[in-house]
Design an enzyme around this catalytic site. Sequence first.
Site, PDB file in Angstrom:
ATOM      1  N   HIS A  15       0.831  -1.199   0.000  1.00 12.34           N
ATOM      2  CA  HIS A  15       0.000   0.000   0.000  1.00 12.34           C
ATOM      3  C   HIS A  15       0.867   1.251   0.000  1.00 12.34           C
ATOM      4  O   HIS A  15       2.085   1.203   0.159  1.00 12.34           O
ATOM      5  CB  HIS A  15      -0.996   0.010   1.170  1.00 12.34           C
ATOM      6  CG  HIS A  15      -0.418   0.344   2.511  1.00 12.34           C
ATOM      7  ND1 HIS A  15      -1.189   0.638   3.614  1.00 12.34           N
ATOM      8  CD2 HIS A  15       0.866   0.420   2.932  1.00 12.34           C
ATOM      9  CE1 HIS A  15      -0.406   0.895   4.643  1.00 12.34           C
ATOM     10  NE2 HIS A  15       0.831   0.765   4.270  1.00 12.34           N
ATOM     11  N   CYS A  34       5.090   5.007   5.452  1.00 12.35           N
ATOM     12  CA  CYS A  34       3.960   4.429   4.716  1.00 12.35           C
ATOM     13  C   CYS A  34       3.537   5.301   3.535  1.00 12.35           C
ATOM     14  O   CYS A  34       2.684   4.902   2.757  1.00 12.35           O
ATOM     15  CB  CYS A  34       2.772   4.172   5.650  1.00 12.35           C
ATOM     16  SG  CYS A  34       2.925   2.622   6.575  1.00 12.35           S
ATOM     17  N   HIS A  40       5.001  -0.212  -0.444  1.00 13.90           N
ATOM     18  CA  HIS A  40       5.750  -1.134   0.435  1.00 13.90           C
ATOM     19  C   HIS A  40       4.733  -2.120   0.966  1.00 13.90           C
ATOM     20  O   HIS A  40       3.522  -1.885   0.856  1.00 13.90           O
ATOM     21  CB  HIS A  40       6.420  -0.367   1.579  1.00 13.90           C
ATOM     22  CG  HIS A  40       5.400   0.290   2.441  1.00 13.90           C
ATOM     23  ND1 HIS A  40       4.839   1.485   2.106  1.00 13.90           N
ATOM     24  CD2 HIS A  40       4.780  -0.119   3.567  1.00 13.90           C
ATOM     25  CE1 HIS A  40       3.922   1.796   3.003  1.00 13.90           C
ATOM     26  NE2 HIS A  40       3.853   0.841   3.900  1.00 13.90           N
ATOM     27  N   HIS A  42       3.063  -5.022   3.902  1.00 11.27           N
ATOM     28  CA  HIS A  42       2.868  -5.425   5.298  1.00 11.27           C
ATOM     29  C   HIS A  42       2.363  -6.867   5.315  1.00 11.27           C
ATOM     30  O   HIS A  42       1.693  -7.312   4.388  1.00 11.27           O
ATOM     31  CB  HIS A  42       1.820  -4.550   5.990  1.00 11.27           C
ATOM     32  CG  HIS A  42       2.273  -3.149   6.238  1.00 11.27           C
ATOM     33  ND1 HIS A  42       3.133  -2.810   7.252  1.00 11.27           N
ATOM     34  CD2 HIS A  42       1.966  -1.993   5.603  1.00 11.27           C
ATOM     35  CE1 HIS A  42       3.332  -1.500   7.233  1.00 11.27           C
ATOM     36  NE2 HIS A  42       2.641  -0.982   6.233  1.00 11.27           N
ATOM     37  N   ASP A  80      -4.755 -10.709  -0.872  1.00 10.60           N
ATOM     38  CA  ASP A  80      -3.421 -11.282  -0.685  1.00 10.60           C
ATOM     39  C   ASP A  80      -2.534 -11.077  -1.911  1.00 10.60           C
ATOM     40  O   ASP A  80      -2.948 -11.356  -3.042  1.00 10.60           O
ATOM     41  CB  ASP A  80      -3.536 -12.779  -0.361  1.00 10.60           C
ATOM     42  CG  ASP A  80      -2.197 -13.375   0.057  1.00 10.60           C
ATOM     43  OD1 ASP A  80      -1.446 -12.714   0.800  1.00 10.60           O
ATOM     44  OD2 ASP A  80      -1.898 -14.513  -0.367  1.00 10.60           O
ATOM     45  N   HIS A  81      -1.309 -10.597  -1.657  1.00  7.96           N
ATOM     46  CA  HIS A  81      -0.328 -10.314  -2.709  1.00  7.96           C
ATOM     47  C   HIS A  81      -0.842  -9.292  -3.716  1.00  7.96           C
ATOM     48  O   HIS A  81      -0.508  -9.354  -4.903  1.00  7.96           O
ATOM     49  CB  HIS A  81       0.130 -11.606  -3.405  1.00  7.96           C
ATOM     50  CG  HIS A  81       1.090 -12.388  -2.567  1.00  7.96           C
ATOM     51  ND1 HIS A  81       0.683 -13.097  -1.452  1.00  7.96           N
ATOM     52  CD2 HIS A  81       2.425 -12.543  -2.635  1.00  7.96           C
ATOM     53  CE1 HIS A  81       1.738 -13.654  -0.895  1.00  7.96           C
ATOM     54  NE2 HIS A  81       2.811 -13.336  -1.587  1.00  7.96           N
ATOM     55  N   GLU A 125      -1.418  -4.609  11.501  1.00  8.47           N
ATOM     56  CA  GLU A 125      -0.592  -4.189  10.367  1.00  8.47           C
ATOM     57  C   GLU A 125       0.867  -4.569  10.630  1.00  8.47           C
ATOM     58  O   GLU A 125       1.628  -4.875   9.712  1.00  8.47           O
ATOM     59  CB  GLU A 125      -0.711  -2.684  10.147  1.00  8.47           C
ATOM     60  CG  GLU A 125      -0.039  -2.199   8.884  1.00  8.47           C
ATOM     61  CD  GLU A 125      -0.344  -0.750   8.611  1.00  8.47           C
ATOM     62  OE1 GLU A 125      -1.111  -0.475   7.673  1.00  8.47           O
ATOM     63  OE2 GLU A 125       0.157   0.112   9.356  1.00  8.47           O
TER      64      GLU A 125
HETATM   65 NI    NI Z   1       2.477   0.911   5.511  1.00  7.33          NI
END
Ligand code: NI
Length: 135
Positions: A15, A34, A40, A42, A80-81, A125
């Site tokens: 995100h 972020c 990047h 999580h 996911d992914h 997160e």
């Molecule tokens: Ni983040």
Amino acid sequence: MSLTVYRRAHFNAAHRLFKDGWSDEKNYEVFGKCSNPNYHGHNYELEVGVTGDVDPETGFVIDLSLLKAIIKEEVETPFDHKNLNVEVPEFMELNPTVENIAIVIWKKLSERLNEKYQITVKLYETPRNFVVYTG
Ligand code: NI
């Protein structure tokens, strides 16, 4: 007799937190790392709680295999992914903070589960940062 059944799930996703119209500097000031324009990832850990009465016939509050399948369809498969900002329609206009992701998950699950249940979404997160949303 009412109690809460929990199911754990997991997804990895990328995100970027930012507000459109703010400079990269302002976004960094508010959202820190972020806000990286190149995204990047999580490792999100999800705990879904379903509160309800124990069915005297089955001894279940909810069939966990059904809950597992719904979480897979509504959360794991679509998230996911994925790059949440770019690939997941709910976050194309909505900042994918852990708060907003938990609210979106809660709404998706509440549309699939019988309204007699109280649903709790706990979303991590990072191992130390998490939110709880109960609707
Ligand atoms: Ni983040």
